[in-house]
Design a protein around this motif. Structure first.
Motif, PDB file in Angstrom:
ATOM      1  N   UNK A  85       0.840  -1.194   0.000  1.00 63.73           N
ATOM      2  CA  UNK A  85       0.000   0.000   0.000  1.00 63.73           C
ATOM      3  C   UNK A  85       0.880   1.252   0.000  1.00 63.73           C
ATOM      4  N   UNK A  86       0.641   2.120  -0.971  1.00 68.82           N
ATOM      5  CA  UNK A  86       1.290   3.429  -1.032  1.00 68.82           C
ATOM      6  C   UNK A  86       0.269   4.483  -0.598  1.00 68.82           C
ATOM      7  N   UNK A  87       0.759   5.509   0.035  1.00 71.63           N
ATOM      8  CA  UNK A  87      -0.136   6.588   0.440  1.00 71.63           C
ATOM      9  C   UNK A  87       0.656   7.770   0.965  1.00 71.63           C
ATOM     10  N   UNK A 165       4.663   7.401   0.276  1.00 72.12           N
ATOM     11  CA  UNK A 165       5.488   6.255   0.634  1.00 72.12           C
ATOM     12  C   UNK A 165       4.638   5.067   1.036  1.00 72.12           C
ATOM     13  N   UNK A 166       5.298   4.031   1.517  1.00 70.72           N
ATOM     14  CA  UNK A 166       4.588   2.800   1.851  1.00 70.72           C
ATOM     15  C   UNK A 166       4.168   2.775   3.323  1.00 70.72           C
ATOM     16  N   UNK A 167       3.087   2.060   3.588  1.00 70.84           N
ATOM     17  CA  UNK A 167       2.526   1.987   4.936  1.00 70.84           C
ATOM     18  C   UNK A 167       3.530   1.444   5.943  1.00 70.84           C
ATOM     19  N   UNK A 168       4.332   0.437   5.524  1.00 68.49           N
ATOM     20  CA  UNK A 168       5.288  -0.180   6.450  1.00 68.49           C
ATOM     21  C   UNK A 168       6.276   0.840   6.997  1.00 68.49           C
ATOM     22  N   UNK A 169       6.684   1.810   6.173  1.00 66.12           N
ATOM     23  CA  UNK A 169       7.622   2.845   6.627  1.00 66.12           C
ATOM     24  C   UNK A 169       6.956   3.774   7.636  1.00 66.12           C
ATOM     25  N   UNK A 170       5.700   4.131   7.379  1.00 64.73           N
ATOM     26  CA  UNK A 170       4.966   4.983   8.320  1.00 64.73           C
ATOM     27  C   UNK A 170       4.808   4.280   9.666  1.00 64.73           C
ATOM     28  N   UNK A 171       4.505   2.999   9.628  1.00 60.33           N
ATOM     29  CA  UNK A 171       4.361   2.237  10.873  1.00 60.33           C
ATOM     30  C   UNK A 171       5.684   2.165  11.622  1.00 60.33           C
ATOM     31  N   UNK A 172       6.761   1.918  10.865  1.00 62.77           N
ATOM     32  CA  UNK A 172       8.076   1.784  11.489  1.00 62.77           C
ATOM     33  C   UNK A 172       8.486   3.064  12.211  1.00 62.77           C
ATOM     34  N   UNK A 173       8.056   4.211  11.677  1.00 62.28           N
ATOM     35  CA  UNK A 173       8.422   5.510  12.266  1.00 62.28           C
ATOM     36  C   UNK A 173       7.299   6.104  13.106  1.00 62.28           C
ATOM     37  N   UNK A 215       6.626 -10.435   6.891  1.00 60.45           N
ATOM     38  CA  UNK A 215       6.339  -9.318   5.979  1.00 60.45           C
ATOM     39  C   UNK A 215       4.918  -8.810   6.199  1.00 60.45           C
ATOM     40  N   UNK A 216       3.973  -9.712   6.329  1.00 63.65           N
ATOM     41  CA  UNK A 216       2.583  -9.320   6.575  1.00 63.65           C
ATOM     42  C   UNK A 216       2.476  -8.505   7.855  1.00 63.65           C
ATOM     43  N   UNK A 217       3.193  -8.906   8.885  1.00 61.95           N
ATOM     44  CA  UNK A 217       3.123  -8.215  10.170  1.00 61.95           C
ATOM     45  C   UNK A 217       3.779  -6.841  10.140  1.00 61.95           C
ATOM     46  N   UNK A 218       4.629  -6.587   9.134  1.00 60.27           N
ATOM     47  CA  UNK A 218       5.245  -5.265   9.003  1.00 60.27           C
ATOM     48  C   UNK A 218       4.209  -4.209   8.656  1.00 60.27           C
ATOM     49  N   UNK A 219       3.096  -4.631   8.056  1.00 62.06           N
ATOM     50  CA  UNK A 219       1.986  -3.731   7.756  1.00 62.06           C
ATOM     51  C   UNK A 219       1.972  -3.240   6.326  1.00 62.06           C
ATOM     52  N   UNK A 220       0.774  -3.233   5.727  1.00 58.76           N
ATOM     53  CA  UNK A 220       0.620  -2.696   4.380  1.00 58.76           C
ATOM     54  C   UNK A 220       1.068  -3.626   3.265  1.00 58.76           C
TER      55      UNK A 220
END
Length: 236
Positions: A85-87, A165-173, A215-220
């Motif tokens: 997912x990009x957003x 950017x991707x959801x996983x990056x937003x979650x990570x930060x 990978x799934x648990x990283x989100x998005x």
């Protein structure tokens, strides 16, 4: 050595880390040069593997048109890594009340952009054109970074208000995220590399249920088709 030139992705980072843990003797060289940079590196024989997510405006298809155009006549394997997912990413609590791409034209909003040749930059440019928004209307458009995490960190550091950017990056930060697009991220390699032992351990990692779960648990991410391979070019 395994040489990867790719568009930045957290699942790709995780894949490389798993591969290094599995084989301590393997040398992996990863360069984040964008999706186009990855395909050009394959074209010039400078890489074994490219990571790409390039949307073709004419067909609405990801990656295949670019592979056929940039690597004509060569038989290539396209290995699916994940849908993602990009957003829009912005500060926690959304203090600037960002609701859509149209908000990028607001004078109080500063964008942090991705580098030219990245799939995310190409996606943003396509969407701005579709809305009739000129780059000159977007404050910060010329400010570029090479990864999704760098976009997120620019926002957490208060240097920027928003970035695609991707959801996983937003979650990570731990910042907020507005989902906009589902896109396909693939790994591209010449058929001869796909068929030899060089990529076998990497393919084993991708096929692992444990890796897909991580990978799934990283989100998005949607890993339901991870590892599926398609062959294009040559006699296929």
């Amino acid at each position: 050595a395994l040489v990867i030139v790719a568009s930045h992705d957290l699942a790709l980072n995780m894949m490389v880390s798993r591969l290094r843990q599995k084989n301590l003797n393997i040398k992996i060289d990863v360069t984040y040069a964008g999706s186009l940079g990855g395909l050009i590196a394959l074209q010039e024989g400078r890489a074994d593997l490219a990571g790409v997510h390039l949307l073709d405006e004419e067909t609405g298809e990801y990656n295949y048109p670019y592979v056929k155009h940039l690597l004509p006549g060569r038989e290539m394997a396209i290995i699916h890594l994940a849908y993602r997912i990009q957003g829009l990413m912005f500060a926690a609590g959304n203090p600037k009340r960002i609701r859509s791409l149209e908000d990028l034209t607001r004078p109080d909003i500063t964008l942090i952009n991705r580098q030219k040749g990245s799939g995310t930059r190409i996606l943003l440019d396509q969407e701005l054109r579709r809305r009739g928004i000129a780059a000159s209307e977007v404050k910060g458009y010329a400010r570029e970074v090479d990864t999704h995490l760098a976009v997120a960190r620019s926002i957490t550091g208060g240097k920027s208000d928003v970035g695609l950017g991707i959801e996983a990056a937003a979650r990570a930060c731990q910042i907020d995220f507005l989902p906009l697009y589902k896109e396909r991220y693939d790994l591209v390699t010449p058929i001869e590399s796909y068929r030899n032992k060089k990529l076998r351990q990497l393919l084993d990692v991708i096929g692992s249920k444990d890796f897909q779960k991580a990978v799934t648990e990283a989100g998005g991410y949607d890993t339901s088709e991870m590892g599926a391979a398609t062959f294009v070019g040559g006699d296929s």
